[in-house]
Design an enzyme around this catalytic site. Structure first.
Site, mmCIF file in Angstrom:
data_model
loop_
_atom_site.group_PDB
_atom_site.id
_atom_site.type_symbol
_atom_site.label_atom_id
_atom_site.label_comp_id
_atom_site.label_asym_id
_atom_site.label_seq_id
_atom_site.Cartn_x
_atom_site.Cartn_y
_atom_site.Cartn_z
ATOM 1 C CG HIS A 239 -1.490 -1.353 1.461
ATOM 2 N ND1 HIS A 239 -2.765 -1.452 0.835
ATOM 3 C CD2 HIS A 239 -1.327 -2.430 2.474
ATOM 4 C CE1 HIS A 239 -3.170 -2.690 1.595
ATOM 5 N NE2 HIS A 239 -2.475 -3.197 2.237
HETATM 6 O O1 RIB Z 1 -4.141 -0.708 5.533
HETATM 7 C C1 RIB Z 1 -2.838 -0.595 5.112
HETATM 8 C C2 RIB Z 1 -2.160 0.058 5.841
HETATM 9 O O2 RIB Z 1 -1.817 -0.364 7.242
HETATM 10 C C3 RIB Z 1 -0.543 0.140 5.459
HETATM 11 O O3 RIB Z 1 -0.045 1.458 5.790
HETATM 12 C C4 RIB Z 1 0.148 -0.973 6.206
HETATM 13 O O4 RIB Z 1 1.432 -0.632 6.495
HETATM 14 C C5 RIB Z 1 -0.716 -0.620 7.726
HETATM 15 O O5 RIB Z 1 0.023 0.321 8.422
#
Ligand code: RIB
Ligand code: CA
Length: 311
Positions: A239
């Site tokens: 992400h």
């Molecule tokens: O939902 C995904 C996010 O949550 C990303 O930033 C992952 O690293 C967690 O922090």
């Protein structure tokens, strides 16, 4: 001129990818890395940031530790996705370096105050550090160019069916950030779930024979297993580097200007990003919401960034 940025993150496998991407690219000038709990405790996320920088031979970036809980509640740690210590069971050599003896929020303020140019914040974890910065240093708000964050999603959740993990972990902080009036780009799950990394990519990284690429491939192995077992995905999303990619190459995600607010109540809905796609609330847009992504461009950009760290 390179864009001055602060990475506020909870490394975390995908945060690690964000750090490696940001530090590899000449378009960005990483002025500081600040940490927060979320994927695991802030003790581990801070250690991970320091150890990753050392492994990659990245010198001179100040690191400061931030919040290990949300403004109003404890964190729900993401160790089921990131492993107990955050890097998917991968232990990096100890950097032998401590974070600065100041709080994350104060380091952000120092960087913003001392920068000749307005600074872009790239938060990729829960948002208490950013919310506290906005509350404690309102005079510095005009010196923030942009907040390009990973969090939320349009009609998608992962911590609950309705809420994404970063916003779920601190809904009140997320609400403060979205009410700030600053230019915000929200990179959420509806986009990050489109770019999946697979065994083809880990093989490519391992074939370099380089230590950063090989260590990251091992983290990705753990993540692919976790996403397969827990979400039925045929690969692992990363992400956080998408928020970094959008700053260094604006337009790699396409966006729609929307009114976004964050729910703070409900066992399932706390942390829900409510994105008014069709303007039914009549509220003015407060964020550019990522709606699509150039997947091949992002995947290539990230792999090339990780591969360029030589031993
Ligand atoms: O939902 C995904 C996010 O949550 C990303 O930033 C992952 O690293 C967690 O922090
Ligand atoms: Ca993160």
């Amino acid at each position: 001129m390179a864009i001055p940025v602060v990475l506020d993150c909870d490394p975390g496998v995908d945060d690690a990818a964000g750090i490696l991407l940001a530090c590899a690219r000449p378009e960005l000038d990483v002025r500081a890395i600040t940490t927060v709990g979320g994927n695991t405790s802030v003790i581990h996320t801070t250690r991970n940031a320091l150890d990753l920088l050392a492994l990659a031979g990245i010198d001179g970036i100040p690191v400061a530790r931030g919040a290990d809980r949300a403004l109003m509640r404890p964190f729900l740690l993401g160790t089921h996705i990131h492993g107990a210590t955050g890097f998917g069971g991968v232990t990096l050599p100890d950097a032998g370096r401590a974070p600065l003896p100041i709080a994350a929020v104060d380091l952000i303020a120092r960087v913003v105050r001392e920068s000749a140019e307005p600074v872009t914040l790239i938060p990729t974890g829960p948002l208490p550090n950013i919310a506290l910065f906005l509350l404690l240093y309102p005079e510095l708000k005009p010196r923030i160019a942009h907040i390009c964050l990973m969090g939320g999603g349009v009609y998608e959740g992962n911590a609950t069916p309705a809420a994404e993990a970063n916003f779920r972990n601190d809904p009140e902080a997320a609400r403060i950030v979205f009410a700030s009036g600053l230019p915000i780009t929200m990179v959420g799950l509806n986009v990050t779930h489109r770019a999946l990394f697979t065994a083809e990519h880990t093989s490519r990284l391992r074939n370099t024979g380089r230590k950063v690429a090989t260590a990251f491939a091992a983290m990705l192995d753990f993540r692919m297993r976790a996403y397969g077992e827990q979400f039925g995905f045929a690969g692992a999303p990363l992400h956080d580097p998408i928020a970094v990619a959008e700053v260094l190459r604006p337009g790699i995600v396409t966006t729609q200007a929307c009114a976004v607010t964050i729910e703070t109540d409900g066992p399932y809905t706390a942390g829900r990003s409510v994105v008014d796609l069709s303007g039914v609330t009549g509220a003015p847009p407060n964020a550019d919401v990522a709606m699509d992504i150039n997947v091949p461009a992002f995947v290539t950009m990230l792999l090339e960034a990780i591969e360029q760290y030589t031993d």
